[in-house]
Motif scaffolding. Sequence first.
Motif, PDB file in Angstrom:
ATOM      1  N   LEU A 135       0.671  -1.179   0.043  1.00 10.79           N
ATOM      2  CA  LEU A 135      -0.189   0.012  -0.075  1.00 10.79           C
ATOM      3  C   LEU A 135       0.839   1.296   0.191  1.00 10.79           C
ATOM      4  O   LEU A 135       0.679   2.129  -0.809  1.00 10.79           O
ATOM      5  CB  LEU A 135      -1.017   0.096   1.366  1.00 10.79           C
ATOM      6  CG  LEU A 135      -2.171  -0.660   0.959  1.00 10.79           C
ATOM      7  CD1 LEU A 135      -3.022  -1.012   2.302  1.00 10.79           C
ATOM      8  CD2 LEU A 135      -3.053  -0.124   0.014  1.00 10.79           C
ATOM      9  N   SER A 136       2.032   1.370   1.026  1.00 12.38           N
ATOM     10  CA  SER A 136       2.910   2.416   0.935  1.00 12.38           C
ATOM     11  C   SER A 136       3.513   2.583  -0.593  1.00 12.38           C
ATOM     12  O   SER A 136       3.625   3.669  -1.156  1.00 12.38           O
ATOM     13  CB  SER A 136       4.023   2.169   1.706  1.00 12.38           C
ATOM     14  OG  SER A 136       3.913   2.713   2.872  1.00 12.38           O
ATOM     15  N   TYR A 137       3.753   1.493  -1.305  1.00 12.64           N
ATOM     16  CA  TYR A 137       4.582   1.695  -2.417  1.00 12.64           C
ATOM     17  C   TYR A 137       3.596   2.394  -3.497  1.00 12.64           C
ATOM     18  O   TYR A 137       4.036   3.063  -4.336  1.00 12.64           O
ATOM     19  CB  TYR A 137       5.004   0.214  -2.833  1.00 12.64           C
ATOM     20  CG  TYR A 137       5.476   0.081  -4.258  1.00 12.64           C
ATOM     21  CD1 TYR A 137       6.887   0.243  -4.436  1.00 12.64           C
ATOM     22  CD2 TYR A 137       4.761  -0.248  -5.479  1.00 12.64           C
ATOM     23  CE1 TYR A 137       7.498   0.184  -5.543  1.00 12.64           C
ATOM     24  CE2 TYR A 137       5.448  -0.135  -6.491  1.00 12.64           C
ATOM     25  CZ  TYR A 137       6.646  -0.009  -6.638  1.00 12.64           C
ATOM     26  OH  TYR A 137       7.573  -0.202  -8.240  1.00 12.64           O
ATOM     27  N   THR A 138       2.250   1.772  -3.492  1.00 13.29           N
ATOM     28  CA  THR A 138       1.404   2.067  -4.457  1.00 13.29           C
ATOM     29  C   THR A 138       1.102   3.571  -4.154  1.00 13.29           C
ATOM     30  O   THR A 138       1.044   4.326  -5.413  1.00 13.29           O
ATOM     31  CB  THR A 138      -0.035   1.305  -4.321  1.00 13.29           C
ATOM     32  OG1 THR A 138       0.188  -0.033  -4.339  1.00 13.29           O
ATOM     33  CG2 THR A 138      -1.063   1.826  -5.254  1.00 13.29           C
ATOM     34  N   VAL A 139       0.847   4.120  -2.966  1.00 14.20           N
ATOM     35  CA  VAL A 139       0.578   5.662  -2.582  1.00 14.20           C
ATOM     36  C   VAL A 139       1.738   6.325  -3.189  1.00 14.20           C
ATOM     37  O   VAL A 139       1.462   7.397  -3.737  1.00 14.20           O
ATOM     38  CB  VAL A 139       0.027   5.617  -1.201  1.00 14.20           C
ATOM     39  CG1 VAL A 139       0.057   7.282  -0.823  1.00 14.20           C
ATOM     40  CG2 VAL A 139      -1.040   4.995  -0.764  1.00 14.20           C
ATOM     41  N   LYS A 140       2.949   5.918  -2.924  1.00 18.42           N
ATOM     42  CA  LYS A 140       4.127   6.794  -3.319  1.00 18.42           C
ATOM     43  C   LYS A 140       4.103   6.854  -4.841  1.00 18.42           C
ATOM     44  O   LYS A 140       4.197   7.858  -5.347  1.00 18.42           O
ATOM     45  CB  LYS A 140       5.284   6.118  -2.765  1.00 18.42           C
ATOM     46  CG  LYS A 140       5.887   6.788  -1.463  1.00 18.42           C
ATOM     47  CD  LYS A 140       7.134   6.132  -1.183  1.00 18.42           C
ATOM     48  CE  LYS A 140       6.824   5.026  -0.050  1.00 18.42           C
ATOM     49  NZ  LYS A 140       8.029   4.231   0.396  1.00 18.42           N
ATOM     50  N   ASP A 141       3.800   5.634  -5.396  1.00 12.57           N
ATOM     51  CA  ASP A 141       4.046   5.557  -6.993  1.00 12.57           C
ATOM     52  C   ASP A 141       2.929   6.501  -7.494  1.00 12.57           C
ATOM     53  O   ASP A 141       3.308   7.075  -8.443  1.00 12.57           O
ATOM     54  CB  ASP A 141       3.932   3.997  -7.181  1.00 12.57           C
ATOM     55  CG  ASP A 141       4.368   3.729  -8.698  1.00 12.57           C
ATOM     56  OD1 ASP A 141       5.435   4.149  -8.986  1.00 12.57           O
ATOM     57  OD2 ASP A 141       3.636   3.112  -9.355  1.00 12.57           O
ATOM     58  N   LEU A 142       1.832   6.390  -6.910  1.00 15.45           N
ATOM     59  CA  LEU A 142       0.825   7.094  -7.652  1.00 15.45           C
ATOM     60  C   LEU A 142       1.223   8.678  -7.591  1.00 15.45           C
ATOM     61  O   LEU A 142       0.860   9.468  -8.598  1.00 15.45           O
ATOM     62  CB  LEU A 142      -0.580   6.903  -7.022  1.00 15.45           C
ATOM     63  CG  LEU A 142      -1.098   5.395  -7.475  1.00 15.45           C
ATOM     64  CD1 LEU A 142      -2.385   5.053  -6.586  1.00 15.45           C
ATOM     65  CD2 LEU A 142      -1.526   5.296  -9.000  1.00 15.45           C
ATOM     66  N   ALA A 143       1.606   8.992  -6.289  1.00 23.48           N
ATOM     67  CA  ALA A 143       1.744  10.301  -5.786  1.00 23.48           C
ATOM     68  C   ALA A 143       2.869  10.921  -6.964  1.00 23.48           C
ATOM     69  O   ALA A 143       2.745  12.101  -7.741  1.00 23.48           O
ATOM     70  CB  ALA A 143       2.147  10.846  -4.407  1.00 23.48           C
ATOM     71  N   GLU A 144       4.050  10.039  -7.078  1.00 20.65           N
ATOM     72  CA  GLU A 144       4.997  10.507  -7.867  1.00 20.65           C
ATOM     73  C   GLU A 144       4.630  11.015  -9.284  1.00 20.65           C
ATOM     74  O   GLU A 144       5.228  11.482 -10.063  1.00 20.65           O
ATOM     75  CB  GLU A 144       6.204   9.313  -7.785  1.00 20.65           C
ATOM     76  CG  GLU A 144       7.346   9.734  -7.080  1.00 20.65           C
ATOM     77  CD  GLU A 144       8.127   8.519  -6.669  1.00 20.65           C
ATOM     78  OE1 GLU A 144       8.325   7.435  -7.400  1.00 20.65           O
ATOM     79  OE2 GLU A 144       8.722   8.345  -5.761  1.00 20.65           O
ATOM     80  N   LYS A 145       3.628   9.971  -9.781  1.00 20.24           N
ATOM     81  CA  LYS A 145       3.169   9.985 -11.215  1.00 20.24           C
ATOM     82  C   LYS A 145       2.081  11.070 -11.352  1.00 20.24           C
ATOM     83  O   LYS A 145       1.450  11.111 -12.427  1.00 20.24           O
ATOM     84  CB  LYS A 145       2.777   8.715 -11.804  1.00 20.24           C
ATOM     85  CG  LYS A 145       3.801   7.690 -11.714  1.00 20.24           C
ATOM     86  CD  LYS A 145       3.363   6.412 -12.125  1.00 20.24           C
ATOM     87  CE  LYS A 145       4.474   5.375 -12.322  1.00 20.24           C
ATOM     88  NZ  LYS A 145       4.191   4.022 -12.211  1.00 20.24           N
TER      89      LYS A 145
END
Length: 190
Positions: free
Chosen positions: A160-170
């Motif tokens: 979940l952390s990875y997904t939230v970070k990844d989406l925010a970065e994009k």
Amino acid sequence: MHKSYDEYKKILELRLNPKRYYHSLCVADEAYRLAQKYGADTKKAYLCGLLHDITKNVDEKEHRMIFEKYSIKLNEIENSAEKLWHSISGSAYVKFVLEIDDEEIFDAIRYHTTAKANMPLLSKILYLADFTSKDRDYDDVEVMRKLVDISLDDAYKYALSYTVKDLAEKNCAIHLDTLNAYNEIMLKEK
Ligand code: DGI
Ligand code: FE
Ligand code: FE
């Protein structure tokens, strides 16, 4: 379950491109393995893995038809992100077209992309199997594979952390189900 796995595989092969079909077989194997390890229903887990992306190759027009037919209303975030559609349409397809009348399977497929707060075990297993199946390749895949064998909850948190970070970065909008899942876990830590 009315059909054999082979019959479901034939349906899938007609609906998906070869890469997505292979991905579905890999997620099914991984979901089975995790269900065995963490005490969930292995048959349901395998079936969820097989069918979770069944509408992934459906185009916008057909998607709109499915939503209309089953009176599914999309919210603003869902409307703006086509990638979120296949878990909504896929769960409806499995329930109404394949007539698999099982709330656990429906829930797992429905939330396999965003997750949500209070994920049942089978849903968590499918969510994670989609990250750790053998066809997957992304920056943190090896970390995720190691974690999922140690602790389902730690792997879930990491994912979940990875997904939230990844989406925010994009610069992508983050679905409220994703944020609720993330917040639930981070609040538990406190
Ligand atoms: O269908 P798969 O590729 O196997 O995997 P998936 O169903 O987990 O879909 C992943 C995609 O969904 C990925 O491109 C990111 C997108 N996604 C997941 N959560 C959100 C999201 N996109 C937006 N905009 N917001 C979300 O909360
Ligand atoms: Fe998916
Ligand atoms: Fe998938």
